[in-house]
Scaffold this motif. Structure first.
Motif, PDB file in Angstrom:
ATOM      1  N   ALA A   1       0.829  -1.210   0.000  1.00 17.61           N
ATOM      2  CA  ALA A   1       0.000   0.000   0.000  1.00 17.61           C
ATOM      3  C   ALA A   1       0.860   1.255   0.000  1.00 17.61           C
ATOM      4  O   ALA A   1       0.570   2.224  -0.716  1.00 17.61           O
ATOM      5  CB  ALA A   1      -0.936  -0.012   1.198  1.00 17.61           C
ATOM      6  N   ASP A   2       1.928   1.254   0.794  1.00 10.16           N
ATOM      7  CA  ASP A   2       2.810   2.424   0.843  1.00 10.16           C
ATOM      8  C   ASP A   2       3.531   2.631  -0.480  1.00 10.16           C
ATOM      9  O   ASP A   2       3.731   3.774  -0.926  1.00 10.16           O
ATOM     10  CB  ASP A   2       3.833   2.262   1.974  1.00 10.16           C
ATOM     11  N   ALA A   3       3.929   1.535  -1.107  1.00  6.69           N
ATOM     12  CA  ALA A   3       4.589   1.643  -2.406  1.00  6.69           C
ATOM     13  C   ALA A   3       3.637   2.237  -3.433  1.00  6.69           C
ATOM     14  O   ALA A   3       3.999   3.159  -4.179  1.00  6.69           O
ATOM     15  CB  ALA A   3       5.084   0.277  -2.854  1.00  6.69           C
ATOM     16  N   HIS A   4       2.421   1.722  -3.480  1.00  9.25           N
ATOM     17  CA  HIS A   4       1.447   2.228  -4.451  1.00  9.25           C
ATOM     18  C   HIS A   4       1.115   3.695  -4.185  1.00  9.25           C
ATOM     19  O   HIS A   4       0.946   4.484  -5.126  1.00  9.25           O
ATOM     20  CB  HIS A   4       0.188   1.373  -4.411  1.00  9.25           C
ATOM     21  N   ALA A   5       1.027   4.074  -2.919  1.00  5.42           N
ATOM     22  CA  ALA A   5       0.752   5.475  -2.583  1.00  5.42           C
ATOM     23  C   ALA A   5       1.875   6.384  -3.058  1.00  5.42           C
ATOM     24  O   ALA A   5       1.643   7.565  -3.370  1.00  5.42           O
ATOM     25  CB  ALA A   5       0.559   5.621  -1.077  1.00  5.42           C
TER      26      ALA A   5
END
Length: 299
Positions: free
Chosen positions: A264-268
């Motif tokens: 999720a952090d990578a995609h954000a």
């Protein structure tokens, strides 16, 4: 069939080649039903070294086999020959996979191409040197002592140049790792400049300084960061210009790297997550399903 199709047939080459889709679902167990494999996003199937447990590592034979099984992206390790040609080669010596010995840089491209790159291949083992001689069924195909499988030639079992691979698969995407530092980065940047478009490539190296150098001379090519940069991002998160991908293993030592929050952090941060595996233990359907459920972008 829907589940396998949406993941991509290349993720299950050995099982699909045996027509064992039902077995694959069964292997996931009751806690991993078929629906666990369904993912509405495109998930890239990366053929690691062409599929190094199904076929001889880094050979065109392996890459063709993987592409025919449904692989979207061909994953390659790159080194320079003694005469400066970009070769598809993982180790800095030829000892592990061929019947020859010596540093890659001590041979010309022609000499490397002539070597038997399937000499030590047995299924499900990258380079087992202690099996009975009869286990190495593809040994000698390159050098003419064994007939090639139907539809292939002896050349498909040598150490390939990058140009041979791109010529053989002109419409595929490539995920490439620079193994030879700055000289390798310079050579690859020059090659991609004449073999675009830039976005058909993703380039990575373990050395962060190599990646910084490569980006400086090839700013339009998508890249993934080296180990030090990934390690820093693991603790800080957030934007990571100019990188577009993270390429990481599921676990590193005792650390679980890929988690739902990591993805999720990578995609954000606008980063896609490609996962490579530590070996045969984590490269299994149960782990694939868990990673897909987290939303990773490629396996």
């Amino acid at each position: 069939a829907l589940a396998i199709g949406q993941v991509g047939a290349g993720a299950l080459p050995g099982l699909l080649n045996q027509g064992a889709v039902a077995l694959t679902v069964a292997m996931l167990g009751s806690a991993r039903p078929a629906a666990a494999l369904i993912d509405p996003r495109p998930v890239a199937n990366l053929a690691h070294a062409g599929g190094d447990y199904e076929a001889p590592h880094s050979t065109i034979f392996a890459m063709r086999t993987a592409v025919e099984a449904g692989a979207d992206i061909i994953d390659l390790d790159l080194r320079l020959s003694g005469d400066g040609v970009i070769m598809v080669q993982h180790d800095d010596t030829v000892d592990r996979l061929t019947g020859d010995t010596g540093a890659v840089t001590s041979f010309t491209a022609a000499e490397l191409q002539a070597m038997d790159n399937a000499y030590w291949f047995v299924p499900n083992c990258w380079s087992c040197h202690s099996e009975p001689p009869g286990s190495y069924a593809l040994r000698g195909v390159r050098t003419g002592g064994t007939p090639p499988p139907a539809g292939f030639t002896a050349d498909d079992f040598g150490i390939a140049t990058l140009d041979q691979v791109v010529s053989a698969f002109p419409n595929k995407r490539y995920n490439v790792e620079i193994k030879d530092g700055m000289p390798g980065a310079d050579a690859l940047a020059a090659y991609i400049a004449t073999h675009g478009p830039a976005d058909r490539w993703v380039v990575v190296a373990f050395d962060a300084t190599v990646m910084e150098h490569f980006h400086a001379i090839a700013p339009d090519v998508p890249i993934a960061p080296g180990v030090d940069t990934v390690t820093t991002w693991f603790g800080t998160r957030g934007p990571l210009p100019p990188y577009r991908y993270l390429e990481v293993p599921p676990v590193y030592g005792a650390i679980e790297v890929v988690t739902p929050k990591f993805v999720a952090d990578a995609h954000a941060a606008g980063l896609k997550v490609y996962v490579w595996f530590n070996g045969v233990d984590d490269d299994v359907p149960e782990v694939w399903a868990r990673l897909l459920a987290m939303g990773v972008d490629g396996l």
